[in-house]
Design an enzyme around this catalytic site. Sequence first.
Site, short mmCIF file in Angstrom:
data_model
loop_
_atom_site.label_atom_id
_atom_site.label_comp_id
_atom_site.label_asym_id
_atom_site.label_seq_id
_atom_site.Cartn_x
_atom_site.Cartn_y
_atom_site.Cartn_z
N LYS A 173 0.85 -1.20 0.00
CA LYS A 173 0.00 0.00 0.00
C LYS A 173 0.88 1.24 0.00
CE LYS A 173 -2.33 3.22 2.82
NZ LYS A 173 -2.02 4.20 1.83
N GLU A 248 9.98 2.23 10.50
CA GLU A 248 10.97 3.27 10.19
C GLU A 248 10.21 4.59 10.24
OE1 GLU A 248 14.10 2.49 9.72
OE2 GLU A 248 13.91 0.34 9.42
N CYS A 282 13.35 11.89 5.96
CA CYS A 282 13.41 11.46 7.36
C CYS A 282 14.78 11.81 7.94
CB CYS A 282 13.15 9.97 7.47
SG CYS A 282 14.14 9.00 6.34
N GLU A 382 9.47 16.88 14.86
CA GLU A 382 9.73 16.80 13.42
C GLU A 382 8.80 17.75 12.66
OE1 GLU A 382 8.50 13.27 11.09
OE2 GLU A 382 10.52 13.26 10.24
P1 NAD Z 1 2.21 8.81 7.29
O1 NAD Z 1 2.52 8.16 8.58
O2 NAD Z 1 1.13 9.80 7.24
O3 NAD Z 1 1.82 7.68 6.19
C1 NAD Z 1 2.71 6.66 5.80
C2 NAD Z 1 1.91 5.54 5.16
O4 NAD Z 1 1.13 4.90 6.16
C3 NAD Z 1 0.91 5.99 4.10
O5 NAD Z 1 0.81 5.01 3.09
C4 NAD Z 1 -0.38 6.10 4.90
O6 NAD Z 1 -1.53 5.99 4.09
C5 NAD Z 1 -0.24 4.93 5.85
N1 NAD Z 1 -0.91 5.07 7.14
C6 NAD Z 1 -1.04 6.20 7.88
N2 NAD Z 1 -1.65 5.93 9.04
C7 NAD Z 1 -1.91 4.60 9.06
C8 NAD Z 1 -2.52 3.73 10.00
N3 NAD Z 1 -2.99 4.19 11.16
N4 NAD Z 1 -2.61 2.42 9.69
C9 NAD Z 1 -2.12 1.95 8.52
N5 NAD Z 1 -1.54 2.74 7.58
C10 NAD Z 1 -1.44 4.04 7.85
O7 NAD Z 1 3.59 9.43 6.75
P2 NAD Z 1 3.85 10.29 5.45
O8 NAD Z 1 3.33 11.67 5.65
O9 NAD Z 1 3.42 9.54 4.24
O10 NAD Z 1 5.46 10.32 5.45
C11 NAD Z 1 6.21 11.19 6.21
C12 NAD Z 1 6.77 10.52 7.44
O11 NAD Z 1 7.52 9.36 7.06
C13 NAD Z 1 7.78 11.40 8.17
O12 NAD Z 1 7.53 11.33 9.56
C14 NAD Z 1 9.12 10.80 7.82
O13 NAD Z 1 10.14 11.08 8.77
C15 NAD Z 1 8.78 9.36 7.73
N6 NAD Z 1 9.77 8.63 6.95
C16 NAD Z 1 10.66 7.81 7.63
C17 NAD Z 1 11.65 7.12 6.94
C18 NAD Z 1 12.59 6.22 7.67
O14 NAD Z 1 13.19 5.35 7.02
N7 NAD Z 1 12.78 6.34 8.98
C19 NAD Z 1 11.73 7.26 5.55
C20 NAD Z 1 10.84 8.09 4.89
C21 NAD Z 1 9.86 8.78 5.60
#
Ligand code: NAD
Length: 491
Positions: A173, A248, A282, A382
Amino acid sequence: MRECGLFINGEWRASSSKDTFETTNPATGEVLAKCASGNEADVAMAVDAAATSFADWKRFPAPKRGEILLRAASILRQRKKSLGEMVTKEMGKVLAEGEGDVQEAIDFLEYIAGEGRRMLGETTTSELPGKRCMTVRQPAGIVGCITPWNFPFAVPSWKLGAALIAGNTVVFKPSSLTPLCAAALVEIFQEAGIPPGVLNMVTGAAQTVGQAIVEEERIRVLSFTGGVAAGRDVYSRAAKKLKRVALELGSKNPLIVMDDADIDLALEGILFGAFGTAGQRCTATSRVLVHEKVYKEVMERLVRRTTSLKVGDPLDRGVDMGPVCGREQELRILNYIDLGVQEGARLVCGGKKLKEGDYGKGFFIEPTLFEANHGLRITKEEIFGPVLSVIKIGSYEEAIHVANDVDYGLSSSIYTRDINKAYRAIDDLDAGITYVNAPTIGAEVHLPFVGVKNTGNGAREAGSAAIEEFTEIKTVFIDYSGRLQKAQIDR
Ligand code: NAD
């Protein structure tokens, strides 16, 4: 307009509800594609397909799985330019970074394909004669991969590549902000010869598709990259089902500039680390801790360089920074900028949404610098945007204290010419990654990528550790003595 479907059992199809959503260019507002909005029934269908194909995929020799990954990498390489442009259009990072995103996917698939010829276990002795002991790696089963939008090729490739080489089948997804890139990646796996049902993609909302993947009993492993709040929710739901979860999550990465640093080099690193991908990595540099002896010089030069960054359409090769990825991102970042001002941080430059002319069609925010005291929320939470806090420090010890005094620990960096200080910082910085004389961004795929504290739960992506999350280690005892032997009893 392009249409993207769900990919289930080797076929592209509409969602069972026929619902769709649009994906748009954050620089122009142009609608790029209409995408299928999946639901719980679609996830169940995808899991049915993954379950049916698992037995054959598990038996398919791992080196041959590797050949499919290598073919996918080769197609990505042929299309790198057009796919890089797709990243730029859908997500907003500048072209060089869009192409870099695709390159990271190529690098990782090529790297992990080789795991098909390793997949190492142990062979060892026994306490009994005529007996051999070993471990073998087996796939974990059906894996759910949930990804964010900021690296629409690289992050999914890390997960899909490692899960597939290990013999798992996958339900994927992607973020609803980058479904077009996700569909292009899945199409490439299809072209590369991935058998039907082995890789399935269900696009749609977090609350429906994401949660259905987390809750689905037959998915035994979840690999999740995203924000901390979502990660907590995923982890707690999955815990009730006793699933294995790799998280992550976000971070608040510090870059330390000591008084003996090469200031020219440090400035280049700060600008790239803080404003590359408009701060939406990130690993982005979001705090610069500058020694008081060089503070004035660093600050003056940083302001000059920050205010001369060219913000605009990321398809233009002359542009340094594109838009942020959508309205929600923009609101969140502008709210943090307001908060910084309310908290008493000094807004040194930037801080505004750009609205004039073509900027008005997209989500552009000026590169922003705050002079701040450690402890304010903008220095600890963040922001995930082009907002950098500069903090004055008086000593190495203070720098380490400030760097570590946050809830996150993904990346960190120190600029110094003192080799002893550099090595001490490697020991002292509480983060999964430390750079010396380089910014907080720039990971390479053959090394593990992991954060500590709230950045995750210790699971590693990339590097040789990547397949750990996706394999079960089975212990095997072979007794060729021809008689019953009793461990611990026959001595
Ligand atoms: P997000 O948490 O809003 O969403 C990430 C994914 O999870 C999306 O596909 C979303 O639809 C899904 N999702 C969200 N809530 C969910 C839930 N409760 N249950 C199941 N699925 C769910 O994050 P974003 O805005 O897409 O990305 C930004 C974040 O990702 C930042 O905090 C960034 O630091 C982090 N990030 C971390 C890494 C790493 O390797 N540590 C890498 C890239 C991004």
